[in-house]
Scaffold this motif. Structure first.
Motif, mmCIF file in Angstrom:
data_model
loop_
_atom_site.group_PDB
_atom_site.id
_atom_site.type_symbol
_atom_site.label_atom_id
_atom_site.label_comp_id
_atom_site.label_asym_id
_atom_site.label_seq_id
_atom_site.Cartn_x
_atom_site.Cartn_y
_atom_site.Cartn_z
ATOM 1 N N LEU A 147 0.860 -1.184 0.000
ATOM 2 C CA LEU A 147 0.000 0.000 0.000
ATOM 3 C C LEU A 147 0.895 1.232 0.000
ATOM 4 O O LEU A 147 1.837 1.311 0.800
ATOM 5 C CB LEU A 147 -0.906 -0.011 1.242
ATOM 6 N N ASP A 148 0.647 2.149 -0.895
ATOM 7 C CA ASP A 148 1.479 3.344 -1.040
ATOM 8 C C ASP A 148 2.961 2.968 -1.124
ATOM 9 O O ASP A 148 3.816 3.603 -0.507
ATOM 10 C CB ASP A 148 1.238 4.318 0.127
ATOM 11 N N GLY A 149 3.251 1.916 -1.852
ATOM 12 C CA GLY A 149 4.630 1.505 -2.099
ATOM 13 C C GLY A 149 5.309 0.739 -0.981
ATOM 14 O O GLY A 149 6.467 0.371 -1.086
ATOM 15 N N LYS A 150 4.577 0.483 0.114
ATOM 16 C CA LYS A 150 5.183 -0.206 1.271
ATOM 17 C C LYS A 150 4.392 -1.455 1.620
ATOM 18 O O LYS A 150 3.164 -1.460 1.529
ATOM 19 C CB LYS A 150 5.161 0.722 2.484
ATOM 20 N N LEU A 151 5.121 -2.479 2.076
ATOM 21 C CA LEU A 151 4.446 -3.689 2.538
ATOM 22 C C LEU A 151 3.749 -3.400 3.868
ATOM 23 O O LEU A 151 4.372 -2.932 4.812
ATOM 24 C CB LEU A 151 5.465 -4.803 2.735
ATOM 25 N N TYR A 152 2.454 -3.661 3.918
ATOM 26 C CA TYR A 152 1.726 -3.481 5.164
ATOM 27 C C TYR A 152 1.714 -4.823 5.917
ATOM 28 O O TYR A 152 1.209 -5.819 5.430
ATOM 29 C CB TYR A 152 0.287 -3.000 4.899
ATOM 30 N N ARG A 153 2.325 -4.826 7.109
ATOM 31 C CA ARG A 153 2.453 -6.072 7.862
ATOM 32 C C ARG A 153 1.424 -6.195 8.971
ATOM 33 O O ARG A 153 1.084 -7.287 9.399
ATOM 34 C CB ARG A 153 3.833 -6.175 8.513
ATOM 35 N N GLY A 154 0.960 -5.062 9.503
ATOM 36 C CA GLY A 154 0.060 -5.095 10.662
ATOM 37 C C GLY A 154 0.859 -5.182 11.946
ATOM 38 O O GLY A 154 2.007 -5.633 11.940
ATOM 39 N N PRO A 155 0.281 -4.747 13.072
ATOM 40 C CA PRO A 155 1.025 -4.702 14.346
ATOM 41 C C PRO A 155 1.488 -6.080 14.815
ATOM 42 O O PRO A 155 2.481 -6.199 15.527
ATOM 43 C CB PRO A 155 0.026 -4.096 15.338
ATOM 44 N N ASN A 156 0.798 -7.152 14.412
ATOM 45 C CA ASN A 156 1.218 -8.504 14.798
ATOM 46 C C ASN A 156 1.846 -9.275 13.643
ATOM 47 O O ASN A 156 2.056 -10.481 13.737
ATOM 48 C CB ASN A 156 0.016 -9.301 15.332
ATOM 49 N N GLY A 157 2.107 -8.570 12.547
ATOM 50 C CA GLY A 157 2.663 -9.245 11.369
ATOM 51 C C GLY A 157 1.674 -10.195 10.708
ATOM 52 O O GLY A 157 2.060 -11.063 9.931
ATOM 53 N N MET A 158 0.390 -10.021 11.012
ATOM 54 C CA MET A 158 -0.615 -10.971 10.525
ATOM 55 C C MET A 158 -1.440 -10.428 9.358
ATOM 56 O O MET A 158 -2.364 -11.099 8.887
ATOM 57 C CB MET A 158 -1.574 -11.356 11.661
ATOM 58 N N ALA A 159 -1.123 -9.223 8.906
ATOM 59 C CA ALA A 159 -1.913 -8.642 7.812
ATOM 60 C C ALA A 159 -1.860 -9.541 6.585
ATOM 61 O O ALA A 159 -0.799 -10.060 6.237
ATOM 62 C CB ALA A 159 -1.380 -7.257 7.470
ATOM 63 N N GLY A 160 -2.989 -9.751 5.963
ATOM 64 C CA GLY A 160 -3.042 -10.526 4.724
ATOM 65 C C GLY A 160 -3.226 -12.019 4.901
ATOM 66 O O GLY A 160 -3.225 -12.761 3.925
ATOM 67 N N GLU A 161 -3.419 -12.481 6.135
ATOM 68 C CA GLU A 161 -3.597 -13.932 6.355
ATOM 69 C C GLU A 161 -5.024 -14.350 5.964
ATOM 70 O O GLU A 161 -5.743 -14.989 6.734
ATOM 71 C CB GLU A 161 -3.304 -14.303 7.811
ATOM 72 N N ILE A 162 -5.374 -14.006 4.734
ATOM 73 C CA ILE A 162 -6.747 -14.241 4.282
ATOM 74 C C ILE A 162 -7.031 -15.729 4.038
ATOM 75 O O ILE A 162 -8.180 -16.137 3.912
ATOM 76 C CB ILE A 162 -7.055 -13.400 3.020
ATOM 77 N N GLY A 163 -5.967 -16.532 4.017
ATOM 78 C CA GLY A 163 -6.145 -17.981 3.918
ATOM 79 C C GLY A 163 -7.006 -18.519 5.046
ATOM 80 O O GLY A 163 -7.651 -19.560 4.917
ATOM 81 N N HIS A 164 -7.015 -17.803 6.169
ATOM 82 C CA HIS A 164 -7.810 -18.257 7.313
ATOM 83 C C HIS A 164 -9.036 -17.382 7.541
ATOM 84 O O HIS A 164 -9.605 -17.366 8.636
ATOM 85 C CB HIS A 164 -6.929 -18.390 8.551
ATOM 86 N N ALA A 165 -9.450 -16.685 6.499
ATOM 87 C CA ALA A 165 -10.772 -16.038 6.544
ATOM 88 C C ALA A 165 -11.797 -17.112 6.189
ATOM 89 O O ALA A 165 -11.572 -17.914 5.265
ATOM 90 C CB ALA A 165 -10.826 -14.893 5.546
ATOM 91 N N VAL A 166 -12.889 -17.158 6.937
ATOM 92 C CA VAL A 166 -13.924 -18.185 6.693
ATOM 93 C C VAL A 166 -14.770 -17.760 5.494
ATOM 94 O O VAL A 166 -15.394 -16.712 5.485
ATOM 95 C CB VAL A 166 -14.788 -18.393 7.955
ATOM 96 N N ILE A 167 -14.740 -18.590 4.457
ATOM 97 C CA ILE A 167 -15.483 -18.312 3.225
ATOM 98 C C ILE A 167 -16.788 -19.104 3.219
ATOM 99 O O ILE A 167 -17.797 -18.677 2.686
ATOM 100 C CB ILE A 167 -14.613 -18.701 1.992
#
Ligand code: ZN
Length: 323
Positions: A147-167
């Motif tokens: 985002l805006d040229g930078k990797l967004y990690r989140g405060p716990n480094g868990m940003a983007g763990e969408i593999g464990h979003a319930v679909i």
């Protein structure tokens, strides 16, 4: 050649290193199997691969600025420690410190898939963009958000763990314990499992012959190959896979409005057999939703352009920090 750096993709089975020039091109390569021994053996294997690349390239050691590494598992880029890796069978390994001692060059490390996302962003599909989501689909699924040229990690480094979003909350049990996670529906093993379940329910398919002949479970790769040959069960499975992934991509697009979503990882090697069902499903959603139509266009979802080279290029560009 000024400002050359070396990128290393450290995998569970092989170590692939490349000398990358200032233009972001891999000009010399080296590869070797990942040693099966202790962390020190693996680090020595990495150092050997780097030294081999320097020797083959004909460069003087001083001409190599630094070394960047993509390491599987949980990594702390700030301290340079490999926290835990299932593939490398290690935990709390001071990768940066040991390699800097072995090689006498500054070393930078990050997670292997994050590094591939960086490579794709800087040298592949993401070139010239400011925001991109790299969705890695392999044994696991994760999104990497730039985002805006930078990797967004989140405060716990868990940003983007969408593999464990319930679909699908009635879906299969995931390795994480929850039910119906994206990863339990659309990862490589999940694709194979869904096709196998259909076969076990008595459905006809060319995959039945294959499973019997090889006396081993079928793989996602074989499901896509059967789909390419028009096998109805395999086509149905890849179409479902596309719609599960599209549901997650729709959420990512609505949340982040990225300029581009790039599909990478082992399953993305299936190419258009994966991309087409995803786009079809997203187009259906866009046809229904006025709001989604404002954010979505089919060309905003693309396959990786760099494939396996994304990690080497991304690792090499860790050297010019700011990720
Ligand atoms: Zn899960």
């Amino acid at each position: 050649m000024p400002n050359a750096s070396i990128g290393v993709d450290v995998g569970g089975t092989k170590i692939a290193a490349g000398l990358v020039n200032a233009q972001g091109q891999i000009v010399c390569r080296g590869q070797r199997p990942t040693p099966a021994g202790s962390p020190t053996d693996i680090l020595r294997g990495i150092a050997d691969a780097v030294n081999e690349v320097i020797q083959t390239s004909g460069l003087k050691r001083e001409q190599v600025e630094a070394i960047g590494l993509g390491i599987p598992g949980l990594v702390d880029p700030a301290t340079g420690i490999g926290i835990v890796s299932v593939n490398l069978h290690w935990h709390d390994v001071p990768v940066k410190r040991v390699l800097e001692e072995m090689l006498g060059k500054p070393c930078f490390i990050d997670n292997d898939v994050k590094v591939a996302a960086l490579g794709e962003f800087r040298h592949g599909q993401g070139q010239g963009l400011s925001s991109m989501v790299y969705l890695s689909i392999g044994t696991g699924i994760a999104a990497h958000l730039i985002l805006d040229g930078k990797l967004y990690r989140g405060p716990n480094g868990m940003a983007g763990e969408i593999g464990h979003a319930v679909i699908d909350r009635h879906g299969p049990r995931c390795n994480c314990g929850a039910q119906g996670c994206l990863e339990a529906l659309a990862s490589g093993p999940a694709i194979a499992a869904r096709a196998t379940a259909k076969i076990n329910a008595g459905r006809a398919s060319s995959l039945v012959r294959m499973a019997t002949a090889q006396q081993e479970p079928i793989t996602a790769e074989q499901v896509f190959a059967a789909a390419a040959n028009g096998d109805p069960l395999a086509l149905e499975t890849t179409e479902e896979t596309g719609s599960y992934l599209a549901d997650a991509i729709q959420i990512l697009i609505m949340m982040l409005d990225p300029q581009l979503v790039v599909l990478g990882g082992g399953v993305a090697r299936s190419g258009d057999l994966l991309l087409s069902p995803i786009r079809r499903s997203l187009e259906r959603q866009a046809a229904q939703s006025y709001v989604f139509r404002q954010a979505f266009a089919p060309e905003r979802v693309q396959l990786t352009r760099l494939g396996g080279d994304a990690a080497i290029l991304g690792a090499a560009s860790l050297v010019t920090a700011g990720f």
